[in-house]
Design an enzyme around this catalytic site. Sequence first.
Site, PDB file in Angstrom:
ATOM      1  CE  LYS A  13      46.528  31.633  42.335  1.00  0.00           C
ATOM      2  NZ  LYS A  13      45.506  32.484  42.919  1.00  0.00           N
ATOM      3  NE  ARG A  88      44.149  32.017  36.232  1.00  0.00           N
ATOM      4  CZ  ARG A  88      44.901  32.675  37.021  1.00  0.00           C
ATOM      5  NH1 ARG A  88      46.067  32.573  36.755  1.00  0.00           N
ATOM      6  NH2 ARG A  88      44.220  33.676  37.964  1.00  0.00           N
ATOM      7  NE  ARG A 127      45.304  41.455  44.911  1.00  0.00           N
ATOM      8  CZ  ARG A 127      45.374  40.327  44.308  1.00  0.00           C
ATOM      9  NH1 ARG A 127      45.955  39.258  44.618  1.00  0.00           N
ATOM     10  NH2 ARG A 127      44.242  40.272  43.604  1.00  0.00           N
ATOM     11  NE  ARG A 160      45.583  41.870  40.688  1.00  0.00           N
ATOM     12  CZ  ARG A 160      45.696  40.650  40.404  1.00  0.00           C
ATOM     13  NH1 ARG A 160      46.810  40.074  41.307  1.00  0.00           N
ATOM     14  NH2 ARG A 160      45.166  39.739  40.087  1.00  0.00           N
ATOM     15  NE  ARG A 171      40.889  38.017  39.588  1.00  0.00           N
ATOM     16  CZ  ARG A 171      41.215  38.468  40.502  1.00  0.00           C
ATOM     17  NH1 ARG A 171      40.670  39.749  41.030  1.00  0.00           N
ATOM     18  NH2 ARG A 171      42.146  38.383  41.035  1.00  0.00           N
TER      19      ARG A 171
HETATM   20  P1  AP5 Z   1      47.605  36.895  47.121  1.00  0.00           P
HETATM   21  O1  AP5 Z   1      48.984  36.335  47.353  1.00  0.00           O
HETATM   22  O2  AP5 Z   1      47.958  38.416  46.107  1.00  0.00           O
HETATM   23  O3  AP5 Z   1      46.726  36.301  46.456  1.00  0.00           O
HETATM   24  P2  AP5 Z   1      46.480  35.233  44.927  1.00  0.00           P
HETATM   25  O4  AP5 Z   1      46.060  33.907  45.164  1.00  0.00           O
HETATM   26  O5  AP5 Z   1      48.001  35.333  44.404  1.00  0.00           O
HETATM   27  O6  AP5 Z   1      45.682  36.121  44.150  1.00  0.00           O
HETATM   28  P3  AP5 Z   1      45.558  36.560  42.766  1.00  0.00           P
HETATM   29  O7  AP5 Z   1      44.386  37.530  42.638  1.00  0.00           O
HETATM   30  O8  AP5 Z   1      46.881  37.366  42.105  1.00  0.00           O
HETATM   31  O9  AP5 Z   1      45.360  35.436  42.012  1.00  0.00           O
HETATM   32  P4  AP5 Z   1      44.809  35.100  40.613  1.00  0.00           P
HETATM   33  O10 AP5 Z   1      45.082  33.891  40.245  1.00  0.00           O
HETATM   34  O11 AP5 Z   1      43.354  35.729  40.421  1.00  0.00           O
HETATM   35  O12 AP5 Z   1      45.411  36.393  39.692  1.00  0.00           O
HETATM   36  P5  AP5 Z   1      46.569  36.403  38.629  1.00  0.00           P
HETATM   37  O13 AP5 Z   1      47.566  37.390  38.841  1.00  0.00           O
HETATM   38  O14 AP5 Z   1      47.376  34.927  38.599  1.00  0.00           O
HETATM   39  O15 AP5 Z   1      46.659  37.598  48.441  1.00  0.00           O
HETATM   40  C1  AP5 Z   1      45.699  38.315  48.116  1.00  0.00           C
HETATM   41  C2  AP5 Z   1      45.386  39.066  49.473  1.00  0.00           C
HETATM   42  O16 AP5 Z   1      45.312  38.549  50.544  1.00  0.00           O
HETATM   43  C3  AP5 Z   1      46.646  40.283  49.477  1.00  0.00           C
HETATM   44  O17 AP5 Z   1      46.285  41.426  49.934  1.00  0.00           O
HETATM   45  C4  AP5 Z   1      47.718  39.603  50.646  1.00  0.00           C
HETATM   46  O18 AP5 Z   1      48.548  40.463  51.386  1.00  0.00           O
HETATM   47  C5  AP5 Z   1      46.463  38.996  51.599  1.00  0.00           C
HETATM   48  N1  AP5 Z   1      46.764  37.819  52.227  1.00  0.00           N
HETATM   49  C6  AP5 Z   1      47.593  36.811  51.462  1.00  0.00           C
HETATM   50  N2  AP5 Z   1      47.992  35.571  52.609  1.00  0.00           N
HETATM   51  C7  AP5 Z   1      47.136  36.153  53.746  1.00  0.00           C
HETATM   52  C8  AP5 Z   1      47.008  35.405  54.932  1.00  0.00           C
HETATM   53  N3  AP5 Z   1      47.604  34.257  55.235  1.00  0.00           N
HETATM   54  N4  AP5 Z   1      46.121  36.035  55.837  1.00  0.00           N
HETATM   55  C9  AP5 Z   1      45.647  37.274  55.663  1.00  0.00           C
HETATM   56  N5  AP5 Z   1      45.840  38.007  54.239  1.00  0.00           N
HETATM   57  C10 AP5 Z   1      46.562  37.523  53.461  1.00  0.00           C
HETATM   58  O19 AP5 Z   1      46.096  36.603  37.370  1.00  0.00           O
HETATM   59  C11 AP5 Z   1      45.370  37.491  36.855  1.00  0.00           C
HETATM   60  C12 AP5 Z   1      44.660  37.573  35.510  1.00  0.00           C
HETATM   61  O20 AP5 Z   1      45.526  37.315  34.642  1.00  0.00           O
HETATM   62  C13 AP5 Z   1      43.655  36.409  35.497  1.00  0.00           C
HETATM   63  O21 AP5 Z   1      42.296  36.765  35.891  1.00  0.00           O
HETATM   64  C14 AP5 Z   1      43.683  36.255  34.060  1.00  0.00           C
HETATM   65  O22 AP5 Z   1      42.959  37.232  33.369  1.00  0.00           O
HETATM   66  C15 AP5 Z   1      45.050  36.324  33.630  1.00  0.00           C
HETATM   67  N6  AP5 Z   1      45.921  35.215  33.734  1.00  0.00           N
HETATM   68  C16 AP5 Z   1      47.037  34.748  34.632  1.00  0.00           C
HETATM   69  N7  AP5 Z   1      47.395  33.544  34.448  1.00  0.00           N
HETATM   70  C17 AP5 Z   1      46.576  33.041  33.317  1.00  0.00           C
HETATM   71  C18 AP5 Z   1      46.632  31.940  32.557  1.00  0.00           C
HETATM   72  N8  AP5 Z   1      47.373  30.890  33.103  1.00  0.00           N
HETATM   73  N9  AP5 Z   1      45.828  31.696  31.629  1.00  0.00           N
HETATM   74  C19 AP5 Z   1      44.845  32.550  31.192  1.00  0.00           C
HETATM   75  N10 AP5 Z   1      44.882  33.975  31.840  1.00  0.00           N
HETATM   76  C20 AP5 Z   1      45.725  34.209  32.846  1.00  0.00           C
END
Ligand code: AP5
Length: 216
Positions: A13, A88, A127, A160, A171
Amino acid sequence: MRFILVGPPGAGKGTQAVNLAAHFSVPHISTGDIFRANLKEGTPLGLEAKSFMDRGELVPDQVTNKMVKDRLGKGDLDNGFLLDGFPRNVRQAEVLEEILDEKKSPLEAALELSVDSAEIINRLAGRRTCRNCQRAFHLMYERSKVDGVCDSCAGELYQRDDDKEEVIKRRLEVYSEQTAPIIDFYRERNILITIAAMGSVEEISERAIAALMALS
Ligand code: AP5
């Protein structure tokens, strides 16, 4: 364009959001990035969020919804926005709908990134994230030019805390139990688009842009 990205942790994402936000000239609003930026600054919001993030749990709705409402009240949304990581759960989706109804500017698309589970684990395990600008790199798939240094801002790359194996497991459970139901929420509103998020970053961006452009 006003749209959100939906998909499990590691679906790409954040990676896709950078390309899509640039293509549609909209701000990329990531709740995870906002929490991590607050944590880096040591704000009360960051410290409160940390205890939930480190366990792979959602930060309570009351905190997250207010933060998003404040962000969507800023004056830079004339072209729309891309929300990444929000909503979410169904309650957050309802709150977003209420906020946008008040502004008479409803959501236009929910773009779901669909990825195989084995690939998710590979992506998260390798990552590395920039401490400064939050850009994601990967030890194998998207290496930085200089090891440990961000290509965009020369910030330090780190793993992270929530990318550790036991937290990743939680997660993914939280995603299935609490977040996946929003897919039906948006399907019922006829704005769900699902694309295969396997392949190169560029191929996936092209697929996403084509699907979003087909809406207009
Ligand atoms: P990346 O683009 O980083 O993936 P992502 O989907 O953004 O993954 P996240 O782990 O950041 O999502 P998340 O939803 O768990 O975390 P968030 O920060 O929102 O890609 C991943 C890896 O793959 C990278 O190394 C990239 O280089 C690689 N990659 C990407 N595309 C590729 C491809 N095509 N081929 C090969 N490699 C590729 O949330 C974190 C925490 O915050 C949550 O757990 C929660 O505690 C809190 N939080 C956030 N939002 C909320 C909410 N709305 N409500 C409550 N808590 C929340």
